[in-house]
Design an enzyme around this catalytic site. Structure first.
Site, PDB file in Angstrom:
ATOM      1  N   HIS A 114      71.908  -4.197  46.036  1.00 13.95           N
ATOM      2  CA  HIS A 114      70.934  -3.440  46.197  1.00 13.95           C
ATOM      3  C   HIS A 114      71.453  -2.134  45.372  1.00 13.95           C
ATOM      4  CE1 HIS A 114      67.684  -0.172  45.943  1.00 13.95           C
ATOM      5  NE2 HIS A 114      66.724  -1.084  46.721  1.00 13.95           N
ATOM      6  N   HIS A 115      70.747  -1.342  44.213  1.00 16.24           N
ATOM      7  CA  HIS A 115      71.495   0.267  43.606  1.00 16.24           C
ATOM      8  C   HIS A 115      71.851   0.656  44.168  1.00 16.24           C
ATOM      9  CE1 HIS A 115      73.037   1.008  39.606  1.00 16.24           C
ATOM     10  NE2 HIS A 115      71.948   1.042  38.912  1.00 16.24           N
ATOM     11  N   CYS A 116      71.155   1.029  45.647  1.00 18.73           N
ATOM     12  CA  CYS A 116      70.816   2.239  46.572  1.00 18.73           C
ATOM     13  C   CYS A 116      73.236   2.268  46.778  1.00 18.73           C
ATOM     14  CB  CYS A 116      69.927   2.914  47.275  1.00 18.73           C
ATOM     15  SG  CYS A 116      70.369   1.152  48.765  1.00 18.73           S
ATOM     16  N   ASN A 168      76.937   5.398  43.574  1.00 12.87           N
ATOM     17  CA  ASN A 168      76.403   5.470  42.670  1.00 12.87           C
ATOM     18  C   ASN A 168      77.250   6.799  42.036  1.00 12.87           C
ATOM     19  OD1 ASN A 168      74.575   3.393  41.786  1.00 12.87           O
ATOM     20  ND2 ASN A 168      74.210   3.808  43.612  1.00 12.87           N
TER      21      ASN A 168
END
Length: 469
Positions: free
Chosen positions: A136-138, A305
């Site tokens: 997941h991008h989180c 990120n």
């Protein structure tokens, strides 16, 4: 426990805003066979996964966003739920493989469990198999996700092209002191240093303000392309592969960067696609979100990120490939100088200081507003410099898989790996039927630039138009 940053949590909120969106990022490793026994794969990957604590953690969400989500250990962690096995009808070609990837990436990850999956894919042609890593991008940006994927290889995390990143930092002591051998404590030198610092700070604030204004204008000004709009449930995926030596040849000839060449090729392919769809390519047809890493080399192993952004217009209206390449180079240079990256980074830093409920509610509101200013995403991820092996099998291809969201119906990711440069194209199934043509167009565009750089094709004029033959 570890709290998500505002940016990390923003990817959760973007996914919540659209039930058709899955904000997972992926990496597809194509491996020379034979395919190992599944139990052996499970055992081998299990030992390597333990090296990344985040793989055993799930999200703890707070009611009404009263606190930032937190990573906590999952007491019910079961490796078998995350390492899956599937197969293509033998012999599976690229078209069938990419179709499977599109299907797997369209499915949302279960937030009640750690937010990752690894798919072992059998049945590829020529005795190959593949591994899809889905996060997941989180949990991670492109660089962090690629770092995790490299950590699954036999040799572990080796040298990466990410070490070429040069994040800005404070000046050296000698530079700050004038660098000329003068006494740094003398009144003249001190006054001169204060004047330079004041001038630099004023210029920096002006640049950040300009960048913030450009980002706001880019998000608010409506676009004119059918590539922006509501997204459906299904996806199409395709990949492209070119030689880094070919790209380097173009870079040397025209004094541009690898990113310039890649974006120019993407621009040409989008131009061809728009024309094929009956749309006239205009100067404002393809405002593109270009993520920019602000990750230092010391933070490559951090699973989070660390990105800012630029919003340049890619020149799809320009027919000449050399002029198009030069325009991409100049626009990126101008955008970087304009302060968009610094403004985006400063904005995210400030939001981390604001109480989370306020930023969460504001983000959720913004994510539900129709976004019509940006048309697509093009992200460049540095990968491993040396060829990888997994369980003694050589990784012969490494394709990135970007997500699509916020009404962006297409996204292109780029990844450098060993001697090659890979592209991954994800698109909405119902609206963009030519994802494979977009990928093939990128390969054709780079091949054309290589031919021109070698002097095998020379531009000639016909009337008012410049053609390349």
């Amino acid at each position: 426990m570890s709290h998500l940053s505002t940016l990390d949590a923003g990817f959760l909120q973007a996914e919540d805003a659209d039930r058709h969106v899955s904000l997972a990022i992926g990496g597809l490793a194509v491996i020379q066979g034979p395919t190992p026994d599944y139990d052996a794969v499970l055992s081998s990957l299990a030992g390597r996964i333990r090296g990344c604590p985040r793989f055993g953690q799930r999200l703890l969400l707070h009611p009404l966003d009263l606190g930032a989500p937190e990573w906590v250990d999952d007491p019910d962690f079961d490796l078998g739920r995350h390492i899956r096995r599937t197969a293509l009808p033998r012999p599976g070609d690229d078209h069938e493989l990419f179709g499977l990837i599109a299907d797997l990436m369209s499915r949302r990850l279960d937030r009640d469990r750690p937010l990752w999956e690894i798919w072992v894919i059998e049945g590829l042609a020529e005795g190959k198999w593949a591994i899809l890593t889905k996060l997941h991008h989180c949990m991670a940006d492109g660089i962090a996700a690629t770092h995790v994927l490299a950590g699954l290889s036999d040799s572990g995390i080796s040298e990466s092209f990410a070490t070429d990143l040069h994040p800005s930092g404070p000046e050296s002591a000698s530079a700050a002191q004038g660098g000329s051998g003068r006494n740094p404590l003398s009144p003249v030198v001190m006054m001169g240093g204060l004047w330079k610092a004041s001038t630099a700070a004023t210029a920096g604030f002006a640049r950040v303000a300009q960048g913030a204004a450009e980002i706001a204008a880019g998000l608010l000004r409506p676009g004119t392309s059918s590539l922006n709009g509501p997204i459906g449930d299904l996806r199409r995926y395709s990949g492209a592969r070119v030689s880094r030596a070919d790209i380097d040849q173009v870079c040397r000839k025209f004094d541009v960067t690898i990113n310039d060449v890649a974006l120019a090729a993407i621009t040409e392919s989008y131009r061809t696609m728009l024309i094929r769809r009956g749309e006239r390519p205009r100067p404002d047809s393809l405002r593109t979100l270009v993520p920019v890493s602000v990750r230092s080399t010391r933070a490559l192993s951090k699973t989070d990120n660390r990105v800012s952004l630029m919003l340049p217009y890619l020149p799809v209206h320009q027919a000449d490939p050399i002029q198009r390449l030069r325009m991409v180079h100049s626009r990126l240079k101008q955008t970087k100088a304009g302060g968009q990256t610094q403004a985006g980074n400063l904005f995210m830093s400030i939001t981390n200081l604001i109480p989370f409920p306020l930023t969460a509610w504001a983000f959720r509101l913004l994510m539900r507003l129709p976004q019509r200013g940006v048309v697509t995403v093009a992200t460049n991820v540095p990968g491993p410099r040396q060829p990888m092996e997994i369980m003694g099998r050589r990784v012969v291809g490494l394709y990135p898989v970007p997500p699509i969201a916020m009404q962006l119906r297409t996204a292109v990711a780029m990844l450098s790996y060993a001697d090659d440069f890979f592209f991954g194209v994800l698109a909405d199934y119902d609206v963009v039927a030519d994802a494979d043509q977009l990928a093939r167009g990128i390969e054709v565009a780079i091949a054309r630039l290589v031919e021109i750089s070698k002097g095998r094709r020379k531009p000639r004029r016909r009337g008012a138009l410049t053609l390349v033959v």
